[in-house]
Design an enzyme around this catalytic site. Structure first.
Site, mmCIF file in Angstrom:
data_model
loop_
_atom_site.group_PDB
_atom_site.id
_atom_site.type_symbol
_atom_site.label_atom_id
_atom_site.label_comp_id
_atom_site.label_asym_id
_atom_site.label_seq_id
_atom_site.Cartn_x
_atom_site.Cartn_y
_atom_site.Cartn_z
ATOM 1 N N ARG A 1 8.137 -2.369 2.186
ATOM 2 C CA ARG A 1 8.305 -2.340 3.646
ATOM 3 C C ARG A 1 8.705 -3.723 4.129
ATOM 4 O O ARG A 1 7.981 -4.692 3.915
ATOM 5 C CB ARG A 1 6.971 -1.917 4.275
ATOM 6 C CG ARG A 1 7.121 -1.270 5.614
ATOM 7 C CD ARG A 1 5.788 -0.820 6.146
ATOM 8 N NE ARG A 1 5.327 0.438 5.586
ATOM 9 C CZ ARG A 1 4.174 1.019 5.927
ATOM 10 N NH1 ARG A 1 3.374 0.433 6.794
ATOM 11 N NH2 ARG A 1 3.821 2.160 5.396
ATOM 12 N N THR B 1 0.822 -1.212 0.000
ATOM 13 C CA THR B 1 0.000 0.000 0.000
ATOM 14 C C THR B 1 0.858 1.265 0.000
ATOM 15 O O THR B 1 0.509 2.256 -0.636
ATOM 16 C CB THR B 1 -0.915 0.018 1.252
ATOM 17 O OG1 THR B 1 -1.458 -1.278 1.443
ATOM 18 C CG2 THR B 1 -2.047 1.004 1.110
ATOM 19 N N ASP C 1 2.680 11.406 9.126
ATOM 20 C CA ASP C 1 1.434 11.591 8.368
ATOM 21 C C ASP C 1 0.191 11.214 9.181
ATOM 22 O O ASP C 1 -0.896 11.713 8.913
ATOM 23 C CB ASP C 1 1.479 10.878 7.002
ATOM 24 C CG ASP C 1 1.797 9.395 7.114
ATOM 25 O OD1 ASP C 1 2.073 8.912 8.227
ATOM 26 O OD2 ASP C 1 1.762 8.723 6.060
ATOM 27 N N ASP D 1 2.812 9.779 14.156
ATOM 28 C CA ASP D 1 3.534 8.527 13.918
ATOM 29 C C ASP D 1 4.970 8.768 13.437
ATOM 30 O O ASP D 1 5.420 9.914 13.370
ATOM 31 C CB ASP D 1 2.764 7.630 12.942
ATOM 32 C CG ASP D 1 2.860 8.107 11.500
ATOM 33 O OD1 ASP D 1 3.093 9.310 11.283
ATOM 34 O OD2 ASP D 1 2.704 7.277 10.585
ATOM 35 N N ARG E 1 -10.059 -6.780 8.751
ATOM 36 C CA ARG E 1 -10.592 -5.576 9.374
ATOM 37 C C ARG E 1 -12.110 -5.581 9.200
ATOM 38 O O ARG E 1 -12.610 -5.736 8.078
ATOM 39 C CB ARG E 1 -10.010 -4.317 8.730
ATOM 40 C CG ARG E 1 -8.486 -4.225 8.809
ATOM 41 C CD ARG E 1 -8.038 -2.772 8.684
ATOM 42 N NE ARG E 1 -6.650 -2.604 8.305
ATOM 43 C CZ ARG E 1 -5.608 -2.715 9.130
ATOM 44 N NH1 ARG E 1 -5.796 -3.052 10.392
ATOM 45 N NH2 ARG E 1 -4.374 -2.517 8.688
ATOM 46 N N ASP F 1 6.637 8.788 10.571
ATOM 47 C CA ASP F 1 6.930 9.689 9.447
ATOM 48 C C ASP F 1 6.014 10.903 9.399
ATOM 49 O O ASP F 1 6.035 11.666 8.425
ATOM 50 C CB ASP F 1 6.874 8.921 8.126
ATOM 51 C CG ASP F 1 5.510 8.340 7.837
ATOM 52 O OD1 ASP F 1 4.800 7.969 8.800
ATOM 53 O OD2 ASP F 1 5.118 8.259 6.653
ATOM 54 N N THR G 1 -9.526 2.171 0.174
ATOM 55 C CA THR G 1 -8.545 2.463 1.218
ATOM 56 C C THR G 1 -7.180 2.798 0.619
ATOM 57 O O THR G 1 -6.753 2.173 -0.344
ATOM 58 C CB THR G 1 -8.430 1.234 2.136
ATOM 59 O OG1 THR G 1 -9.677 1.075 2.810
ATOM 60 C CG2 THR G 1 -7.336 1.393 3.163
ATOM 61 N N LYS H 1 9.535 4.414 -0.043
ATOM 62 C CA LYS H 1 8.428 4.652 -0.974
ATOM 63 C C LYS H 1 8.783 5.773 -1.931
ATOM 64 O O LYS H 1 9.593 6.644 -1.611
ATOM 65 C CB LYS H 1 7.129 4.944 -0.222
ATOM 66 C CG LYS H 1 7.144 6.147 0.685
ATOM 67 C CD LYS H 1 5.761 6.336 1.331
ATOM 68 C CE LYS H 1 5.770 7.491 2.314
ATOM 69 N NZ LYS H 1 4.439 7.828 2.812
ATOM 70 N N SER I 1 6.669 4.044 8.182
ATOM 71 C CA SER I 1 5.527 4.718 8.811
ATOM 72 C C SER I 1 5.464 4.490 10.321
ATOM 73 O O SER I 1 6.351 4.889 11.051
ATOM 74 C CB SER I 1 4.234 4.275 8.140
ATOM 75 O OG SER I 1 3.149 5.019 8.635
ATOM 76 N N HIS I 2 4.439 3.789 10.786
ATOM 77 C CA HIS I 2 4.195 3.623 12.218
ATOM 78 C C HIS I 2 4.729 2.285 12.741
ATOM 79 O O HIS I 2 4.432 1.914 13.871
ATOM 80 C CB HIS I 2 2.705 3.725 12.474
ATOM 81 C CG HIS I 2 1.927 2.884 11.509
ATOM 82 N ND1 HIS I 2 1.719 3.283 10.208
ATOM 83 C CD2 HIS I 2 1.368 1.678 11.625
ATOM 84 C CE1 HIS I 2 1.053 2.348 9.575
ATOM 85 N NE2 HIS I 2 0.825 1.346 10.404
ATOM 86 N N LYS J 1 -1.080 12.516 3.567
ATOM 87 C CA LYS J 1 -1.780 12.925 4.781
ATOM 88 C C LYS J 1 -0.791 13.645 5.684
ATOM 89 O O LYS J 1 0.416 13.479 5.546
ATOM 90 C CB LYS J 1 -2.448 11.743 5.456
ATOM 91 C CG LYS J 1 -1.555 10.596 5.799
ATOM 92 C CD LYS J 1 -2.411 9.367 6.162
ATOM 93 C CE LYS J 1 -1.557 8.126 6.272
ATOM 94 N NZ LYS J 1 -2.236 6.916 5.839
#
Ligand code: G1P
Ligand code: ZN
Length: 543
Positions: free
Chosen positions: A22, A18, A281, A277, A496, A279, A344, A126, A113-114, A376
């Site tokens: 990673r 996404t 966003d 987080d 989810r 990075d 998403t 990315k 990211s997180h 974001k």
């Protein structure tokens, strides 16, 4: 100048997810692993001669080593200039801005990211395109294809480039421009928000507790909030980006930002508590002893946007991911502006933003943003809240409750079932998909199914179709369920389940969320056979 052509062989696992490639740090540290992927990107981009590339990351372990390799590869591949954040630091929204401002060909952002960092944690890479937004699926697929046939990569033999001193230096035929990661971003924020008014808010004794979780947002938040706006020193904590995030899991949610949550529910709670987080966003908003869900936050920011200088003209339109609560829709209808439902992932907002169809967008996963960049932006959302609080001079809780009273409350929760065997998860979704035709018009207790389908999105700008974007079951009273599998996980599958019920009655806005959604949870289990198929009686994470 000595350009080396290094022989290599493909790694089979370089398909980006996404948000880029990673993997565990250990995987990235394998010989040529990073270089293979970077060369695959450069080869896909085609003619990079004389072009500008932006480079930076969230400061996690392996960022500096990776930056040095990428600099020398960029020089060997013919880039004219690399703009790099000092110390290889740039937040994700910050990178987006630098790419746009300098009309760069694109940018490489070094982040997972997180996800936790450190030698045993995760690393990621990315690529953002020239609009400052994530590379399209078509593009990332091309990176992957190239990585599967790669035979060599080009790299300059050179001593370590000094990325800690600001200024321009030469690396082969390429210029390396080391910039202050924060300066341009701070100017942009000042153009959108009323810093004086926010200053007055702090002067009146208002307290903000900003937990940067040792991610990249610390220096941005300190500069803007403490130095430019004049919030008291110490407003921003965990403000130094650390390679292992100081052992924190830099994911701003109720589970991982537990220090913040404890403080905001304690006797010495601040007026506003936020976390961002790795990075920068994602963000989470808390009032005093009061949690603001991301879907509600997006709706409230939209309803109040005109109070803020940068959005005084109003918003052209808004967008949310399909699984984000419908709270935003009620606001958009009242404002008489267009609203869109996307799959998403932030990349689906890019076209709408580029085409000038939307101003704000967001997701339930702690992400919100606007047309100021193409990613974001956590700190932007915090400043927007602060500006609104400075105008309204009410508590966070009062603002949320008044919002619910006006628009009704979308009672909402996401349940994550983690570490499911891939086949079990795929079978569950496939069975659910097959059952859709039989579901229409069926009733479950007081809920009658009005629509049951597999969400498919036609991009209104370029007409491209993305199907299988989540199973949704909507009930006649506006309540709904949605099911999808995560596209960012690293081990097994994560299911989810999104639950939502509309509650117009203010007398019931205090009801416990879990209790209000208990019946829908049971229906979800009945329809999808969650416990029967996964053996799990309850979700692993509740958001
Ligand atoms: C998750 C979130 C999604 C977000 C993405 C990248 O993706 O759900 O909203 O855009 O991370 O931050 P998922 O794991 O659900 O595919
Ligand atoms: Zn992030």
């Amino acid at each position: 100048m000595n350009i080396q052509v290094i022989k290599t062989t493909p790694y089979s696992d370089q398909r980006p997810g996404t948000a880029g490639l990673r993997k565990r740090v250990k995987i990235f540290q394998q010989p040529h692993y990073l270089a293979n992927f970077v060369q695959s990107i450069f080869d896909t981009l085609g003619d990079v001669k004389g072009k500008t590339l932006v480079l930076g990351g969230d400061g996690r372990y392996f960022c500096r080593e990776a930056a040095d390799i990428i600099l020398r590869m960029a020089a060997a591949n013919g880039f004219g200039r690399v703009i790099i954040g000092q110390g290889a630091l740039l937040s994700t929204p910050g990178s987006s801005l630098i790419i746009r401002k300098n009309k760069a060909l694109g940018g490489i952002i070094l982040t997972a990211s997180h996800n936790p960092g450190g030698p045993d944690g995760d690393f990621g890479l990315k690529y953002d395109a020239s609009n400052g937004g994530l590379a399209s699926e078509k593009m990332t697929e091309a990176f992957y294809k190239r990585s599967q046939t790669i035979e060599s990569y080009r790299i300059l033999e050179a001593p370590l480039t000094n990325i800690d001193a600001l200024g321009v230096s030469q690396l082969g035929n390429m210029k390396v421009e080391v910039i202050d990661p924060v300066a341009d971003y701070a100017v942009l924020m000042q153009s959108l928000f009323d810093f004086d008014l926010i200053h007055n808010l702090f002067q009146s004794g208002f307290r903000l507790h900003f937990d940067a979780m040792n991610g990249v947002t610390g220096p941005y938040a300190q500069e803007i909030l403490e130095r430019k706006i004049g919030a008291p020193a110490g407003t921003v904590v965990n403000q130094i980006p650390l390679p292992d995030f100081g052992g924190l899991h830099p994911d701003p949610n109720l589970t991982h930002a537990h220090d913040l949550v404890e403080l905001m529910y304690g006797s010495n709670a601040a007026d506003l508590g936020v976390a961002t987080d790795g990075d920068g966003d994602r963000h989470m908003i808390l009032g005093r002893r009061f949690y603001v869900g991301p879907s509600d936050s997006l709706a409230i920011l939209t309803a109040n946007a005109r109070l803020v200088p940068g959005y005084r003209q109003g918003l052209v339109g808004v967008a949310r991911s399909m699984v984000t609560s419908q709270a935003l829709d009620y606001v958009a209808r009242k404002l008489g502006i267009d609203y869109y439902k996307t799959p998403t992932g932030w990349k689906f907002f890019g076209n709408l933003l580029d085409a000038g169809r939307i101003t704000f967008c967001g997701e339930e996963s702690f992400g919100a943003g606007s047309d100021h960049v193409r990613e974001k932006d956590g700190l932007w959302a915090v400043l927007l809240w602060l500006n609104i609080l400075a105008v309204r001079r009410e508590s966070v809780e009062q603002i949320v409750r008044k919002h619910w009273a006006e628009f009704g409350r979308s009672v909402y929760m996401r349940h994550d079932y983690e570490g499911i065997e891939l086949k079990v998860a795929d079978d569950l979704i496939a069975a659910l998909r097959r059952s859709l035709p039989q579901l229409s018009n069926r009733s479950f207790g007081r809920y009658r199914v009005a629509l049951a389908d597999d969400f498919s999105y036609t991009d209104p700008v370029d007409g491209s179709v993305s199907s299988h974007q989540g199973i949704r079951i909507e009930f006649a009273d506006g309540s709904r369920l949605a099911f999808r599998l995560s596209g960012t996980g690293t081990t097994g599958a994560t299911l989810r389940v999104y639950l939502e019920r509309y509650e117009p009655d203010p007398a019931r806005h205090n009801d416990d969320t879990a209790a209000a959604l208990a019946e829908l949870k049971q229906i979800a289990n009945e329809i999808a056979g969650i416990s029967q198929r996964t053996g799990k009686e309850k979700p692993d994470v509740i958001v």
